[in-house]
Scaffold this active site. Structure first.
Site, PDB file in Angstrom:
ATOM      1  N   SER A   1       2.556   1.557  -9.602  1.00  0.00           N
ATOM      2  CA  SER A   1       3.298   1.410  -8.358  1.00  0.00           C
ATOM      3  C   SER A   1       4.797   1.633  -8.609  1.00  0.00           C
ATOM      4  O   SER A   1       5.167   2.657  -9.169  1.00  0.00           O
ATOM      5  CB  SER A   1       3.020   0.021  -7.787  1.00  0.00           C
TER       6      SER A   1
ATOM      7  N   HIS B   1      -4.797  -0.283  -3.684  1.00  0.00           N
ATOM      8  CA  HIS B   1      -3.634  -0.072  -4.540  1.00  0.00           C
ATOM      9  C   HIS B   1      -3.624  -1.055  -5.723  1.00  0.00           C
ATOM     10  O   HIS B   1      -3.218  -0.713  -6.832  1.00  0.00           O
ATOM     11  CB  HIS B   1      -2.372  -0.249  -3.692  1.00  0.00           C
TER      12      HIS B   1
ATOM     13  N   ASP C   1      -6.897   3.690  -2.774  1.00  0.00           N
ATOM     14  CA  ASP C   1      -5.468   3.364  -2.626  1.00  0.00           C
ATOM     15  C   ASP C   1      -4.884   4.202  -1.486  1.00  0.00           C
ATOM     16  O   ASP C   1      -4.761   5.417  -1.613  1.00  0.00           O
ATOM     17  CB  ASP C   1      -4.745   3.657  -3.953  1.00  0.00           C
TER      18      ASP C   1
END
Lengths: 391, 204
Positions: free
Chosen positions: A168, A367, A334
């Site tokens: 991320s 995610h 995601d």
């Protein structure tokens, strides 16, 4: 529980773990080493919190730098004490025999500037005024965070990194590091990340910030001696948390199940399990995170865009180390940083003749998969680091 | 099954031939690399910088666990971003029959690679011809084991068809091999078109 049982319990807990670790603080107060920020201001003096796991070898060439995500910190692995219930945020990946094997590698993780877990951020005391910075803290960028971590490596006398990795926002720091310091790196492993925040990403961050700034307790960022804007920060976290999950996992975990009741309550108390879960996530977050840091860091992410005016990423990669190897990993469910965003990175790397490995991992965890899919991520990291070693 | 072991043997020998052909220290891209068997051998024996493209996640994970560089993706769109002539060799072995846009892919292979190596089953092997003639239904052989409704092999290609394609696209055939039993030989195209189950074109 008697003492003996507790020791046994800890033996199990600390098995495969780096064990007890310590957060260290490095003070940057040498006037010759100031941090010039992208916004034009200077951050000085400042502190970086960091942790290390494993042993630095004599050649200092076994270093892996881990970058944390938005709500993470320097505590990537291990426990702070025998009684500590929760290990660091990437303990599944970092430890003896684990993906980032601390028997082999010296792993470093540092809290980003702007954060609230030891590194200088809006909640830190401004030495010039003796009061917390609040909104006088300069706006930072991903590039500024990376520059600060490079200064940390300089202080530690580390000139070369075997790898950098993160998911991320951590992946964004990884990309920026590759661009800023190409000759320092042998490899990078980037999970669930992007080279530019999309309008949708910015939109979610904007709503989160609005939740905070609309909370009367926020008080223009000046709340450190008062009641903090917990409600605003909790709402921001609840919203963000939804974006870290997937439709599949929400159905699997909660579906329409009711919370401690058989029938609808026909009022605005909690009916559904998913409501209760999100509320818990929101309010446990406010206990460990600072609302102003949330504003600064989400804004730093919003500013992150490595593409040029035509939306092309290749120019940013032109000066990368051509001998480095990069692994890019995305997850099927995601939708925050979907596979297309990873593919953009992969394709730009391909065009620069850089040896790139890419896998779209099948996962229903959304995610957050980069914090959960232990088995597949371990396979990928171990295999890839072997690939890098062979070079 | 005899045809199964014959198929394995032929594929194994096709890999051997390809490995022998590739010069050490070169850059190689393998399209549809599966579990990476060919890449592994190339990397170990020839110090080749090898990369694979593979669509299946499980196969990709297997390749990565072997320390191979692999990109998960669809070959039909997988070469677009590679720079011109960035690989010394591009291999597509026993995969061409499964892709949607072979013309596009072969053109892309030529753009990105200096030499392209194509290994494929030929549909005009004499037994297939006879089977069609006498049974009047789709033949099943070592390389065509599926039913029409479940086969991943969406194309049937012959040695001659590929030669016609190559001529029409100004593709220079540097070398050609067809199998006889387990082994590969430099055969005339017309002969291989009749007697070979599998063939390898090395082109530019």
């Amino acid at each position: 529980m008697n003492a003996k049982a507790e020791i046994n319990d800890n033996n199990i807990k600390f098995k495969d773990s780096v064990g007890i670790v310590e957060k260290k603080l490095l003070h940057f107060n040498n006037a010759e080493k100031k941090l010039l920020l992208d916004c034009g201001q200077i951050l000085f003096p400042f502190i970086l919190a960091y942790e290390t796991y494993g042993q630095l070898n004599a050649k200092k060439d076994n270093v892996i730098l881990i970058f944390h995500a938005l709500s993470g910190d320097s505590h990537a692995a291990g426990y702070y004490s025998e009684e500590d219930k929760k290990p660091g945020w990437w303990d599944m990946m970092i430890g003896p025999g684990k993906a980032f094997d601390t028997n082999k590698y010296y792993v470093i993780c540092s809290n980003v500037i702007g954060g609230c877990m030891g590194s200088t951020g809006p909640s830190s005391v401004n030495p010039q005024t003796g009061k917390p910075y609040c909104l006088t803290f300069p706006q930072i960028t991903i590039n500024d965070m990376v520059k600060a971590q490079k200064m940390l490596l300089d202080e530690l006398g580390i000139k070369k990194l075997f790898s950098v990795s993160g998911g991320s926002m951590g992946g964004m720091l990884g990309l920026q590091f590759m661009i800023n310091y190409p000759d320092m790196l042998d490899s990078a492993i980037l999970f669930a990340t992007t080279a530019r925040l999309s309008a949708e990403n910015i939109a979610f961050n904007a709503v989160g910030r609005m939740a905070i700034t609309s909370d009367p307790n926020w008080n223009n960022g000046e709340y450190y001696d008062k009641q903090p804007p917990d409600a605003g920060l909790a709402v921001a976290r609840m919203l963000a948390h939804i974006t870290y999950l997937s439709r599949e996992i929400l159905k699997e975990k909660f579906d329409r199940k009711l919370q401690d009741k058989e029938k609808y309550s026909y009022d605005f108390n909690i009916d559904f399990q998913v409501e209760s879960y999100l509320k818990y996530q929101g309010y446990s977050f406010v206990r460990r995170f600072d609302a102003n840091s949330y504003l600064y860091i989400t804004k730093a992410m919003d500013y992150f865009d490595l593409t040029d005016k035509d939306g092309k990423l290749t120019p940013a990669f032109r000066n990368l180390n051509k001998n480095m190897k990069v692994a890019v990993v995305s997850f099927t469910s995601d939708w925050l940083f979907p596979t297309a965003m990873s593919k953009m990175i992969v394709n730009a790397l391909k065009s620069q003749n850089i040896d790139v490995t890419f896998c779209e991992v099948n996962s229903n965890r959304g995610h957050d998969a980069f914090l959960l899919e232990k088995e597949k991520l371990t396979t990928i990291v171990k295999g890839f680091l072997e690939n890098v070693e062979r070079k | 099954m005899l045809s199964e072991s014959r198929r394995e043997k032929i594929l194994e020998n096709s890999e051997k031939l390809i490995i022998d052909y590739i010069k050490p220290n070169s850059r190689v891209l393998d399209l549809g690399c599966g579990e990476g068997a060919l890449l592994e051998k190339l990397q170990a024996g020839k110090n080749v910088r090898a990369v694979g493209i593979e669509i299946d996640e499980k196969n990709v994970l297997t390749c990565i666990s072997k320390g191979l560089s692999v990109c998960q993706g669809n070959i039909d769109e997988g070469l677009t971003d590679y720079a011109d002539k960035s690989f010394d060799y591009i291999i597509i072995n026993n995969t061409l029959q499964q892709i949607f846009k072979p013309e596009y892919v072969i053109n892309e292979m030529r753009r990105v690679g200096k030499i392209i190596i194509i290994g494929m089953a030929s549909f005009t092997f004499w037994k297939i011809r006879l089977s069609l003639l006498f049974h009047g239904k789709l033949p099943k052989t070592a390389f065509y084991q599926y039913e029409w409704y479940n086969t991943p092999n969406i194309r049937v290609i012959s040695v001659k068809d590929f030669k016609i394609f190559a001529d029409a696209h100004n593709i220079e055939i540097l070398d050609f091999y067809g199998n006889v039993k387990n082994n590969f030989y430099k055969l005339p195209i017309n002969i291989a078109n009749l007697i070979s189950k599998y063939c390898i074109f090395i082109c530019r």
